[in-house]
Design a protein around this motif. Sequence first.
Motif, PDB file in Angstrom:
ATOM      1  N   GLN A 179     -20.082  44.977 -47.103  1.00 34.34           N
ATOM      2  CA  GLN A 179     -20.684  45.533 -45.901  1.00 34.34           C
ATOM      3  C   GLN A 179     -19.971  44.978 -44.677  1.00 34.34           C
ATOM      4  O   GLN A 179     -20.586  44.475 -43.753  1.00 34.34           O
ATOM      5  N   GLU A 180     -18.666  45.085 -44.672  1.00 32.92           N
ATOM      6  CA  GLU A 180     -17.860  44.610 -43.562  1.00 32.92           C
ATOM      7  C   GLU A 180     -17.804  45.669 -42.463  1.00 32.92           C
ATOM      8  O   GLU A 180     -17.818  46.867 -42.739  1.00 32.92           O
ATOM      9  N   MET A 181     -17.728  45.213 -41.210  1.00 30.89           N
ATOM     10  CA  MET A 181     -17.614  46.134 -40.086  1.00 30.89           C
ATOM     11  C   MET A 181     -16.270  46.865 -40.105  1.00 30.89           C
ATOM     12  O   MET A 181     -16.166  48.018 -39.708  1.00 30.89           O
ATOM     13  N   VAL A 182     -15.219  46.157 -40.572  1.00 28.30           N
ATOM     14  CA  VAL A 182     -13.889  46.758 -40.692  1.00 28.30           C
ATOM     15  C   VAL A 182     -13.504  46.711 -42.165  1.00 28.30           C
ATOM     16  O   VAL A 182     -13.540  45.659 -42.800  1.00 28.30           O
ATOM     17  N   LEU A 183     -13.138  47.866 -42.717  1.00 29.22           N
ATOM     18  CA  LEU A 183     -12.804  47.984 -44.125  1.00 29.22           C
ATOM     19  C   LEU A 183     -11.300  47.800 -44.319  1.00 29.22           C
ATOM     20  O   LEU A 183     -10.496  48.455 -43.642  1.00 29.22           O
ATOM     21  N   LYS A 205      -9.721  44.410 -52.474  1.00 30.65           N
ATOM     22  CA  LYS A 205     -10.284  45.034 -53.674  1.00 30.65           C
ATOM     23  C   LYS A 205     -11.552  45.818 -53.371  1.00 30.65           C
ATOM     24  O   LYS A 205     -12.250  46.265 -54.291  1.00 30.65           O
ATOM     25  N   ASP A 206     -11.858  46.027 -52.108  1.00 28.24           N
ATOM     26  CA  ASP A 206     -13.080  46.718 -51.707  1.00 28.24           C
ATOM     27  C   ASP A 206     -12.943  48.216 -51.989  1.00 28.24           C
ATOM     28  O   ASP A 206     -12.114  48.899 -51.398  1.00 28.24           O
ATOM     29  N   LEU A 246      -5.762  49.547 -37.196  1.00 24.38           N
ATOM     30  CA  LEU A 246      -4.484  49.090 -37.727  1.00 24.38           C
ATOM     31  C   LEU A 246      -4.239  49.829 -39.040  1.00 24.38           C
ATOM     32  O   LEU A 246      -5.201  50.228 -39.707  1.00 24.38           O
ATOM     33  N   PRO A 247      -2.986  50.029 -39.426  1.00 23.06           N
ATOM     34  CA  PRO A 247      -2.730  50.721 -40.694  1.00 23.06           C
ATOM     35  C   PRO A 247      -3.461  50.074 -41.865  1.00 23.06           C
ATOM     36  O   PRO A 247      -3.323  48.879 -42.122  1.00 23.06           O
ATOM     37  N   GLY A 248      -4.261  50.868 -42.558  1.00 23.16           N
ATOM     38  CA  GLY A 248      -4.993  50.362 -43.717  1.00 23.16           C
ATOM     39  C   GLY A 248      -6.303  49.691 -43.405  1.00 23.16           C
ATOM     40  O   GLY A 248      -7.017  49.260 -44.314  1.00 23.16           O
ATOM     41  N   TYR A 249      -6.687  49.617 -42.126  1.00 23.97           N
ATOM     42  CA  TYR A 249      -7.959  49.014 -41.726  1.00 23.97           C
ATOM     43  C   TYR A 249      -8.805  50.106 -41.060  1.00 23.97           C
ATOM     44  O   TYR A 249      -8.323  50.799 -40.154  1.00 23.97           O
ATOM     45  N   TYR A 250     -10.060  50.232 -41.510  1.00 24.20           N
ATOM     46  CA  TYR A 250     -10.896  51.333 -41.040  1.00 24.20           C
ATOM     47  C   TYR A 250     -12.272  50.838 -40.597  1.00 24.20           C
ATOM     48  O   TYR A 250     -12.803  49.871 -41.144  1.00 24.20           O
ATOM     49  N   SER A 251     -12.825  51.544 -39.630  1.00 23.44           N
ATOM     50  CA  SER A 251     -14.247  51.392 -39.323  1.00 23.44           C
ATOM     51  C   SER A 251     -14.894  52.755 -39.538  1.00 23.44           C
ATOM     52  O   SER A 251     -14.297  53.793 -39.247  1.00 23.44           O
ATOM     53  N   ILE A 291     -19.723  55.943 -50.407  1.00 29.86           N
ATOM     54  CA  ILE A 291     -18.646  55.758 -51.382  1.00 29.86           C
ATOM     55  C   ILE A 291     -18.620  56.937 -52.350  1.00 29.86           C
ATOM     56  O   ILE A 291     -17.564  57.514 -52.643  1.00 29.86           O
ATOM     57  N   LEU A 292     -19.799  57.296 -52.862  1.00 30.44           N
ATOM     58  CA  LEU A 292     -19.908  58.412 -53.803  1.00 30.44           C
ATOM     59  C   LEU A 292     -19.391  59.709 -53.179  1.00 30.44           C
ATOM     60  O   LEU A 292     -18.590  60.437 -53.790  1.00 30.44           O
ATOM     61  N   LEU A 293     -19.840  60.005 -51.952  1.00 26.84           N
ATOM     62  CA  LEU A 293     -19.451  61.263 -51.305  1.00 26.84           C
ATOM     63  C   LEU A 293     -17.950  61.311 -51.045  1.00 26.84           C
ATOM     64  O   LEU A 293     -17.298  62.334 -51.291  1.00 26.84           O
ATOM     65  N   PHE A 294     -17.388  60.221 -50.551  1.00 26.35           N
ATOM     66  CA  PHE A 294     -15.952  60.196 -50.312  1.00 26.35           C
ATOM     67  C   PHE A 294     -15.172  60.305 -51.622  1.00 26.35           C
ATOM     68  O   PHE A 294     -14.149  60.985 -51.697  1.00 26.35           O
ATOM     69  N   HIS A 295     -15.666  59.604 -52.633  1.00 28.67           N
ATOM     70  CA  HIS A 295     -14.960  59.617 -53.920  1.00 28.67           C
ATOM     71  C   HIS A 295     -14.897  61.037 -54.485  1.00 28.67           C
ATOM     72  O   HIS A 295     -13.835  61.492 -54.935  1.00 28.67           O
TER      73      HIS A 295
END
Length: 237
Positions: A4-8, A13-14, A61-66, A91-95
């Motif tokens: 549950q990070e603010m920035v993914l 491994k998340d 930043l590349p590879g970092y998302y909010s 996660i389910l919906l995006f997957h």
Amino acid sequence: LASQEMVLNSHSKDIFARVVDIYEHRTKIHDRNNEIKRFVLRWMDENHFGIGKDFHIEEPLPGYYSLEIDTFDNCRINVADMGMGTNQLMILLFHVANKLHAARSSRNRYVHEDDNFLACPTILMEEPEQNLHPNLQSKLAEFFYEIATSKDYRIHFIIETHSEYIIRKSQLIVAGIGYKDVNDARNNPQKVYFFSSSKPAYDMLYQANGMFSEQFETGFFDEAGNAAIQLMSLGLS
């Protein structure tokens, strides 16, 4: 595991960060008419999972998302502040959304085949009910059934679950279809296999009324009923 990070961070491994990263690349490459986003928004709405009205992905930043959600009361909240249940559903919906283009392409490729079973991508899921309210667990069964039977996608799911609510909702779906008899009901697209501790896994076998021909072993669906009976006996003693 999903954090549950603010920035993914997609380099970690998340799984949440990874599916968001794939979603962003899929939409940029394939989603000329925003079909993938419309799919996610439909299942986020009040009539389905009740998550929110819209979502916004930023890549500082590349590879970092909010990821932020527009709620039904017109607030914008980072998904990290909305609880693990919302995280799991997004996660389910995006997957699944990430598989839509491949599913449609495969279906079109086999459109002239007598049996287009090969046109169906398969997604394996482990306990999708984690952190979800019972009502939302029931809606998961509706979600899986609709996607699996969609003429546009027909994605197959293999689901490992301990959720009584998912199983019971699947029975209601079968009962509502109106199969003529047991043999007809067994042609329905859902199957439930019980993995026993004492014998090989077995098919529960849906009947036309949604009931199962086979029985679950003790210690599974009977636990809630047994606890209720014990509670009543204690109250009467």
